[in-house]
Design an enzyme around this catalytic site. Structure first.
Site, PDB file in Angstrom:
ATOM      1  CG  HIS A  47      -2.070   0.891   1.166  1.00  0.00           C
ATOM      2  ND1 HIS A  47      -2.044   2.205   1.557  1.00  0.00           N
ATOM      3  CD2 HIS A  47      -3.325   0.666   0.745  1.00  0.00           C
ATOM      4  CE1 HIS A  47      -3.239   2.745   1.407  1.00  0.00           C
ATOM      5  NE2 HIS A  47      -4.035   1.826   0.916  1.00  0.00           N
ATOM      6  CG  PHE A  48      -0.517   2.230  -3.062  1.00  0.00           C
ATOM      7  CD1 PHE A  48      -1.422   1.256  -3.467  1.00  0.00           C
ATOM      8  CD2 PHE A  48      -0.999   3.347  -2.413  1.00  0.00           C
ATOM      9  CE1 PHE A  48      -2.789   1.435  -3.260  1.00  0.00           C
ATOM     10  CE2 PHE A  48      -2.361   3.525  -2.192  1.00  0.00           C
ATOM     11  CZ  PHE A  48      -3.255   2.577  -2.613  1.00  0.00           C
TER      12      PHE A  48
END
EC number: 4.2.1.59
Length: 145
Positions: A47-48
């Site tokens: 993420h991410f």
């Protein structure tokens, strides 16, 4: 309150313990706590990967953990193996800025009311005095068998 005191009160452990230190606490009123956000957080792997952002739900969880610490202080109790502090509801959650590696997340949580074992709080998260997240939280403390 340092991490050793926090570990005595919260059942959370790595990777979900999201309070590193309590900066201020006014029993029955408010708490100010912090989370040092590092690139080593496991959620950043997904993420991410190319633009790491702390998930908003984890900012909410961090406020809920700070709220639990305020609740224990307010009631003058310490949890035991039969006490569970549940997150019971959320209203008005808003996310205003991304939080990433190197940020210091400051959680300010105010106790709005307490009735019949249900606590209602107003919480905000800030980074460098800039609002990152806000929400009203409801929590309850229960004894389990």
């Amino acid at each position: 309150m340092d991490i050793h005191q926090i570990l005595k009160l919260l059942p959370h452990r790595y990777p979900i313990l999201l309070v590193d230190r309590v900066l201020e606490i006014e029993t029955g009123k408010r708490i100010k706590a912090l989370k040092n956000v590092t690139i080593n957080e496991p959620f950043f792997m997904g993420h991410f990967p190319k633009h790491p952002v702390m998930p908003g739900v984890l900012m909410i969880e961090a406020m809920a953990q700070a709220a639990a610490l305020l609740s224990f202080s307010t009631l003058g109790v310490t949890p035991d193996d039969k006490t569970v502090y549940y997150f019971a509801g959320i209203d008005g959650a808003r996310f205003k800025r991304p939080v990433g590696p190197g940020d210091q997340l400051i959680m300010d949580v105010e106790l709005l009311r307490m009735k019949a074992g249900i606590f209602k709080f107003k919480g905000v998260c800030r980074v460098d005095e800039n609002l990152a997240c806000e929400a009203e939280l409801m929590c309850t403390m229960r004894t389990v068998a």
